[in-house]
Design an enzyme around this catalytic site. Sequence first.
Site, PDB file in Angstrom:
ATOM      1  N   TYR A  68      -1.088 -13.059   7.979  1.00 59.71           N
ATOM      2  CA  TYR A  68      -1.145 -12.215   6.785  1.00 59.71           C
ATOM      3  C   TYR A  68      -2.514 -11.567   6.599  1.00 59.71           C
ATOM      4  O   TYR A  68      -2.884 -11.205   5.477  1.00 59.71           O
ATOM      5  CB  TYR A  68      -0.721 -12.992   5.531  1.00 59.71           C
ATOM      6  N   TYR A 116       5.267  -3.266   5.987  1.00 54.49           N
ATOM      7  CA  TYR A 116       5.495  -2.544   7.251  1.00 54.49           C
ATOM      8  C   TYR A 116       5.858  -1.086   6.974  1.00 54.49           C
ATOM      9  O   TYR A 116       5.352  -0.170   7.630  1.00 54.49           O
ATOM     10  CB  TYR A 116       6.618  -3.188   8.070  1.00 54.49           C
ATOM     11  N   ASP A 129      -9.935   4.565  -4.016  1.00 51.59           N
ATOM     12  CA  ASP A 129      -9.418   5.499  -5.022  1.00 51.59           C
ATOM     13  C   ASP A 129      -9.180   4.786  -6.346  1.00 51.59           C
ATOM     14  O   ASP A 129      -8.133   4.168  -6.548  1.00 51.59           O
ATOM     15  CB  ASP A 129      -8.126   6.140  -4.514  1.00 51.59           C
ATOM     16  N   ASN A 133      -3.590  -8.599   6.785  1.00 53.50           N
ATOM     17  CA  ASN A 133      -3.231  -7.181   6.819  1.00 53.50           C
ATOM     18  C   ASN A 133      -3.468  -6.564   5.444  1.00 53.50           C
ATOM     19  O   ASN A 133      -3.042  -7.126   4.425  1.00 53.50           O
ATOM     20  CB  ASN A 133      -1.752  -7.026   7.187  1.00 53.50           C
ATOM     21  N   ASP A 176      -4.043  -7.475  11.443  1.00 51.56           N
ATOM     22  CA  ASP A 176      -4.394  -8.581  12.341  1.00 51.56           C
ATOM     23  C   ASP A 176      -3.820  -8.362  13.741  1.00 51.56           C
ATOM     24  O   ASP A 176      -3.102  -7.381  13.996  1.00 51.56           O
ATOM     25  CB  ASP A 176      -3.951  -9.920  11.740  1.00 51.56           C
ATOM     26  N   HIS A 192      -9.169  12.154   0.118  1.00 46.65           N
ATOM     27  CA  HIS A 192      -8.834  11.208  -0.948  1.00 46.65           C
ATOM     28  C   HIS A 192      -7.318  11.155  -1.126  1.00 46.65           C
ATOM     29  O   HIS A 192      -6.618  12.142  -0.964  1.00 46.65           O
ATOM     30  CB  HIS A 192      -9.553  11.536  -2.259  1.00 46.65           C
TER      31      HIS A 192
END
Length: 138
Positions: free
Chosen positions: A119, A101, A49, A121, A11, A3
Amino acid sequence: MGHGDKLCICDCNFPAAQVATNSTSKKHVILTVTLPEALDAICSVFPLDFFEEKQAVYMGPQEGVEMPPAGVEVVSSMKEVIMKNCGGDATIDKMERFSFYEEAKSCFAVIQCLERRPYGNVILWKGCVGPDGLDLKP
């Protein structure tokens, strides 16, 4: 993974191999499915979480750049899949492209799929499975 660890699902255009070299496990996994299909499988067994402020972040464009329609579409699909699997109360925030990134480099691993829409991601924060078999919530 434990956790608090993070998992990047990205992508086909994401620099996954390069980013994975900086990840905790150095793992770069490739799946031959779209982002919604990958997320559906992952989120069915991956608790989020809910003890953190947000459970997921997705990549958004940098300031001054508008999200293209295909990006809006994939982000909408991503949110639907996460909410379906992890509950409608998950917080999913946008993160600027270059910040994303950097955040991805601190993930446990990078899972790259064949998603071609821009996009596509997302980073998920791993939580715990509760006694009821669902994501543990405060």
